[in-house]
Design a protein around this motif. Structure first.
Motif, PDB file in Angstrom:
ATOM      1  N   GLN A   1      -0.749 -25.182  -4.614  1.00  0.00           N
ATOM      2  CA  GLN A   1      -2.241 -25.611  -4.296  1.00  0.00           C
ATOM      3  C   GLN A   1      -1.910 -26.954  -3.712  1.00  0.00           C
ATOM      4  N   HIS A   2      -3.143 -27.107  -2.675  1.00  0.00           N
ATOM      5  CA  HIS A   2      -2.655 -28.437  -2.484  1.00  0.00           C
ATOM      6  C   HIS A   2      -3.663 -29.306  -3.218  1.00  0.00           C
ATOM      7  N   ILE A   3      -3.708 -30.601  -2.913  1.00  0.00           N
ATOM      8  CA  ILE A   3      -4.355 -31.384  -4.051  1.00  0.00           C
ATOM      9  C   ILE A   3      -4.473 -32.737  -3.536  1.00  0.00           C
ATOM     10  N   ALA A   4      -5.456 -33.999  -3.807  1.00  0.00           N
ATOM     11  CA  ALA A   4      -5.626 -34.614  -2.880  1.00  0.00           C
ATOM     12  C   ALA A   4      -5.079 -35.930  -3.957  1.00  0.00           C
TER      13      ALA A   4
ATOM     14  N   ILE B   1       0.628 -26.636   1.988  1.00  0.00           N
ATOM     15  CA  ILE B   1       1.311 -25.456   1.335  1.00  0.00           C
ATOM     16  C   ILE B   1       1.996 -24.788   1.450  1.00  0.00           C
ATOM     17  N   SER B   2       2.382 -24.515   3.095  1.00  0.00           N
ATOM     18  CA  SER B   2       3.443 -23.380   3.289  1.00  0.00           C
ATOM     19  C   SER B   2       4.761 -23.675   3.279  1.00  0.00           C
ATOM     20  N   ASP B   3       4.805 -25.645   3.440  1.00  0.00           N
ATOM     21  CA  ASP B   3       5.704 -26.151   4.069  1.00  0.00           C
ATOM     22  C   ASP B   3       6.502 -26.737   2.552  1.00  0.00           C
ATOM     23  N   PHE B   4       5.797 -26.725   1.441  1.00  0.00           N
ATOM     24  CA  PHE B   4       6.175 -26.694   0.254  1.00  0.00           C
ATOM     25  C   PHE B   4       6.421 -25.788  -1.180  1.00  0.00           C
ATOM     26  N   GLU B   5       6.274 -24.501  -0.163  1.00  0.00           N
ATOM     27  CA  GLU B   5       5.803 -23.274  -0.618  1.00  0.00           C
ATOM     28  C   GLU B   5       8.103 -22.649  -0.449  1.00  0.00           C
ATOM     29  N   GLU B   6       7.754 -22.687   1.146  1.00  0.00           N
ATOM     30  CA  GLU B   6       9.575 -22.874   1.483  1.00  0.00           C
ATOM     31  C   GLU B   6      10.610 -23.782   1.352  1.00  0.00           C
ATOM     32  N   LYS B   7       9.943 -24.960   1.310  1.00  0.00           N
ATOM     33  CA  LYS B   7      11.134 -25.922   0.344  1.00  0.00           C
ATOM     34  C   LYS B   7      11.605 -25.734  -0.297  1.00  0.00           C
ATOM     35  N   ALA B   8      10.097 -25.646  -1.359  1.00  0.00           N
ATOM     36  CA  ALA B   8      10.657 -25.485  -2.514  1.00  0.00           C
ATOM     37  C   ALA B   8      11.418 -24.029  -2.972  1.00  0.00           C
TER      38      ALA B   8
ATOM     39  N   TYR C   1       3.047 -29.038 -11.880  1.00  0.00           N
ATOM     40  CA  TYR C   1       4.877 -29.719 -11.342  1.00  0.00           C
ATOM     41  C   TYR C   1       3.507 -30.781 -10.090  1.00  0.00           C
ATOM     42  N   LEU C   2       3.682 -31.454  -9.693  1.00  0.00           N
ATOM     43  CA  LEU C   2       3.424 -32.475  -8.498  1.00  0.00           C
ATOM     44  C   LEU C   2       4.264 -32.875  -8.183  1.00  0.00           C
ATOM     45  N   GLY C   3       4.241 -32.588  -6.421  1.00  0.00           N
ATOM     46  CA  GLY C   3       4.879 -33.097  -5.417  1.00  0.00           C
ATOM     47  C   GLY C   3       4.115 -34.466  -4.678  1.00  0.00           C
TER      48      GLY C   3
ATOM     49  N   LYS D   1       2.391 -24.463 -12.911  1.00  0.00           N
ATOM     50  CA  LYS D   1       1.755 -24.480 -11.446  1.00  0.00           C
ATOM     51  C   LYS D   1       2.183 -25.085 -10.566  1.00  0.00           C
ATOM     52  N   PHE D   2       1.974 -25.503  -9.387  1.00  0.00           N
ATOM     53  CA  PHE D   2       2.503 -26.339  -8.017  1.00  0.00           C
ATOM     54  C   PHE D   2       1.487 -27.001  -7.575  1.00  0.00           C
ATOM     55  N   TYR D   3       1.479 -28.460  -7.519  1.00  0.00           N
ATOM     56  CA  TYR D   3       0.724 -28.781  -6.483  1.00  0.00           C
ATOM     57  C   TYR D   3       1.579 -30.091  -5.756  1.00  0.00           C
ATOM     58  N   THR D   4       0.696 -29.567  -4.210  1.00  0.00           N
ATOM     59  CA  THR D   4       1.372 -30.677  -3.434  1.00  0.00           C
ATOM     60  C   THR D   4       0.076 -31.467  -2.316  1.00  0.00           C
ATOM     61  N   THR D   5       0.855 -32.425  -2.736  1.00  0.00           N
ATOM     62  CA  THR D   5      -0.384 -33.262  -1.045  1.00  0.00           C
ATOM     63  C   THR D   5       0.157 -33.447   0.432  1.00  0.00           C
ATOM     64  N   GLU D   6       1.160 -32.108   0.388  1.00  0.00           N
ATOM     65  CA  GLU D   6       1.047 -31.828   2.050  1.00  0.00           C
ATOM     66  C   GLU D   6       0.879 -30.331   2.267  1.00  0.00           C
TER      67      GLU D   6
END
Length: 283
Positions: free
Chosen positions: A278-281, A260-267, A42-44, A253-258
């Protein structure tokens, strides 16, 4: 980019699921429930969300970047679990970019299968669409319905406050219920013969209980996650050459461009489970 099934450095070919934010997790949840043996990435693109207010060109550019990123991770198949991206970028990517980038790979969206489900379920031939401003303005649902069910009447309602209600967890309070009811009433006032209603934003299933409270019992309420899961299973059965290169170890696997902690909480609101991201550019 090489056109091999998977990059040589990566023996796994996960199915990619992309959204500009968190809503696509409701689609992923149904995919996991219905296809637990498959691997998913998953890529957000949370750092650049929301997409709904951006121009066609920007949405296309961002979506293409995400598709290419998921291809580089070994995804043979990518699902655009985002109505805005499906409306404004999918067709161009399918017709113009895939032939030169990766002709053996596939990118699928959420709008066409949703429209097919609407047409199959409605008895009155009057259907409603609840979506973001970007999705409604794109008129993608109207155009797809006109192709598949030209005798249907489609009524749309843009609900710009609903995504913030979900992400800020304010949909269960009095103020949140006010804005939910406001848009339901507005839609039904436009056409009292609506008997089937699609939640044309992947955030909106989180509001399903509240939405249902303001709908007459005779109106069917459709979420996209189950539709997409059913269609993907069917697609892979019809395309065994793609299915055979999809890895099946039940890995996520989960990736976010923002953050990580915010993504994990809201997800966790969307998946009802704890996860590690994991963070990704993107560029």
């Amino acid at each position: 980019m090489k056109n091999s099934s998977c990059p040589a450095s990566n023996s796994k070919c996960s199915i990619g699921v992309f959204d500009s934010g968190y809503g696509g997790l409701t689609v992923l949840d149904e995919l996991i429930n219905n296809m637990p043996e498959y691997d998913f990435i998953y890529l957000g693109d949370n750092a650049r969300a929301p997409y709904g207010t951006r121009s066609f060109d920007v949405i296309y550019e961002y979506t293409l970047q995400a598709v290419e990123k998921l291809f580089s991770m070994g995804c043979q198949l990518v699902i655009l679990a985002c109505n805005t991206a499906s409306a404004k970028a999918l067709r161009t990517i399918q017709q113009r970019d895939l032939p030169r980038l990766a002709p053996n790979r596939r990118v699928l969206g959420v709008i066409r299968p949703s429209v097919e489900a609407l047409g199959a379920l409605s008895q009155s031939k009057h259907v409603g669409v609840l979506g973001t401003v970007g999705t409604v303005r794109s008129e993608s649902y109207l155009m797809e319905m006109a192709k598949l069910y030209p005798d249907f009447i489609v009524t749309q309602e843009a609900c710009p406050t609903w995504v913030p209600l979900v992400e800020n967890r304010e949909f269960e309070n009095e103020g949140g219920r006010y804005f939910i009811k406001k848009h339901i009433d507005s839609l039904l006032a436009k056409d009292r013969q609506i008997d089937t209603l699609i939640l044309a934003c992947t955030h909106y299933p989180i509001l399903k209980t509240e939405i249902r409270n303001f709908l007459p019992d005779n109106i069917q309420l459709i979420s996209q996650g189950q539709i997409v899961a059913n269609r993907l299973i069917d697609y892979l059965e019809r395309h065994p050459e793609i299915d055979k290169v999809c890895s099946k170890k039940g890995e996520l696997k989960f990736y976010t461009t923002e953050s990580i902690s915010d993504f994990e909480e809201k997800a966790s609101v969307f998946l009802n489970r704890k996860l590690k991201a994991q963070h990704i550019a993107m560029n």
